[in-house]
Design a protein around this motif. Structure first.
Motif, PDB file in Angstrom:
ATOM      1  N   GLU A 106      16.437  82.864 114.210  1.00  0.00           N
ATOM      2  CA  GLU A 106      17.291  82.272 115.246  1.00  0.00           C
ATOM      3  C   GLU A 106      16.819  82.721 116.620  1.00  0.00           C
ATOM      4  OE1 GLU A 106      21.697  82.296 113.075  1.00  0.00           O
ATOM      5  OE2 GLU A 106      21.260  83.653 114.729  1.00  0.00           O
ATOM      6  N   TRP A 108      18.327  82.832 120.581  1.00  0.00           N
ATOM      7  CA  TRP A 108      19.469  82.705 121.477  1.00  0.00           C
ATOM      8  C   TRP A 108      18.974  82.859 122.912  1.00  0.00           C
ATOM      9  CZ3 TRP A 108      24.785  82.893 119.554  1.00  0.00           C
ATOM     10  CH2 TRP A 108      24.859  82.944 118.158  1.00  0.00           C
ATOM     11  N   TYR A 117      24.917  85.210 125.505  1.00  0.00           N
ATOM     12  CA  TYR A 117      23.839  84.509 124.820  1.00  0.00           C
ATOM     13  C   TYR A 117      24.413  83.384 123.968  1.00  0.00           C
ATOM     14  CZ  TYR A 117      20.316  87.876 126.257  1.00  0.00           C
ATOM     15  OH  TYR A 117      19.453  88.643 127.004  1.00  0.00           O
ATOM     16  N   GLU A 118      23.768  82.233 124.066  1.00  0.00           N
ATOM     17  CA  GLU A 118      24.192  81.066 123.303  1.00  0.00           C
ATOM     18  C   GLU A 118      23.087  80.660 122.340  1.00  0.00           C
ATOM     19  OE1 GLU A 118      26.045  77.852 125.215  1.00  0.00           O
ATOM     20  OE2 GLU A 118      27.375  79.128 126.425  1.00  0.00           O
ATOM     21  N   PHE A 119      23.507  80.226 121.167  1.00  0.00           N
ATOM     22  CA  PHE A 119      22.551  79.823 120.147  1.00  0.00           C
ATOM     23  C   PHE A 119      21.782  78.598 120.614  1.00  0.00           C
ATOM     24  CE2 PHE A 119      21.663  77.112 116.424  1.00  0.00           C
ATOM     25  CZ  PHE A 119      20.789  77.942 115.752  1.00  0.00           C
ATOM     26  N   ARG A 261      28.500  88.594 121.980  1.00  0.00           N
ATOM     27  CA  ARG A 261      27.447  87.636 122.314  1.00  0.00           C
ATOM     28  C   ARG A 261      26.473  88.204 123.361  1.00  0.00           C
ATOM     29  NH1 ARG A 261      28.156  85.638 118.037  1.00  0.00           N
ATOM     30  NH2 ARG A 261      28.702  83.471 117.589  1.00  0.00           N
TER      31      ARG A 261
END
Length: 277
Positions: A106, A108, A117-119, A261
């Motif tokens: 993944e 981010w 942090y966003e995916f 996050r």
């Protein structure tokens, strides 16, 4: 294919180690990687032309900086569109998580407005050796588990597996436990012993996003490698496993990010991972 194998035999360029590593003696991981490439002819991975066999893909076609620049030119236009659709920007700080059981990487990206942090996206890991559990010693074929950092000097645009970055194994925790190993990478191609092979098209996207973040001032990229998604249910299923206590320690860092996050600052105290409040 014949030309690729002849070049491999002459120059010994397959493996996760840098080009001068043979002067120091190849590791077990490197020798096993070479045997895997030379004795197998796997089906092409998605996005890899049928003519691009594993052995041929290992032969660099451009010097490192030019190769990375060419890769960026290929993938960045589409990446920018996808990032913009999510309110994200190329060059902003990135964070990587790897899940061995799920065979996923993944990425981010930190959003400017929230600083959380966003995916952005996940990619399947094309090849990875070993079992669940940490890497213990050179030659065991295990892929690492733990908290690692990629500094600018660990980026490898001249990798023998197209593009790559060294995740920084062994870290301070590994060293405190006497663990050994070298040149543990996330790289292209579809064959690996101890590393995370992503295929050439996928590593171009991952590498480009990481290189942009470092070029725009991110001092290092955190790479957190987990045996599996450390949910309550999956941890319960791991009860009694030999690495249960180690995994519980990893879960502390996993939970910090799931809640905040923001990747936690990690240090080692008393041979355990510790996390800043």
């Amino acid at each position: 294919m014949r030309r690729g194998l002849i070049l491999l035999a002459l120059f010994g360029i397959v493996g996760c180690r840098p080009k001068d590593a043979r002067a120091e003696g190849a590791s077990t991981e490197t020798r096993q990687s070479e045997m895997s490439v030379q004795n197998s002819n796997p089906s092409p991975m998605p996005g890899v032309p049928k003519s691009a066999t594993v052995a041929e893909a290992a032969v660099p076609d451009l010097p490192g900086p030019e190769r990375a620049a060419a890769a960026s030119a290929r993938v960045k236009p589409a990446l920018k569109l996808e990032l913009a659709a999510k309110g994200l920007r190329a060059g902003d700080p990135v964070f990587i998580r790897i899940f061995k059981e799920e065979r996923l990487l993944e990425l981010w990206i930190r959003k400017r407005e929230t600083r959380k942090y966003e995916f952005f996206r996940s990619w399947p890991v094309a090849a990875m050796s070993g079992e669940l559990g940490p890497k213990l010693k050179e030659g065991d074929g295990q892929a690492p588990e733990g908290f690692y950092v990629v500094t600018p000097e660990r980026m490898k645009p001249d990798s023998q597996f197209h593009l790559a970055f060294n995740i920084g194994f062994p870290n301070a925790y590994d060293e405190a436990h006497g663990r050994t190993g070298t040149f543990l990478m996330v790289h292209g191609n579809a064959v690996s012993i101890g590393c995370f092979a992503m295929t050439d098209p996928k590593i171009e996207e991952i590498y480009t996003l990481c290189a942009d973040a470092l070029a725009h001032g991110q001092p290092f990229i955190r790479v957190h490698s987990f045996p599996f998604r450390m949910t309550t249910e999956r941890m319960a299923a791991a009860a009694g496993e030999p690495w249960e206590e180690f995994w519980k320690n990893l879960k502390e860092g996993y939970d910090r990010f799931e809640t905040d996050r923001v990747p936690p600052n990690v240090r080692v105290e008393g041979k355990r991972y510790a996390f800043d409040p």
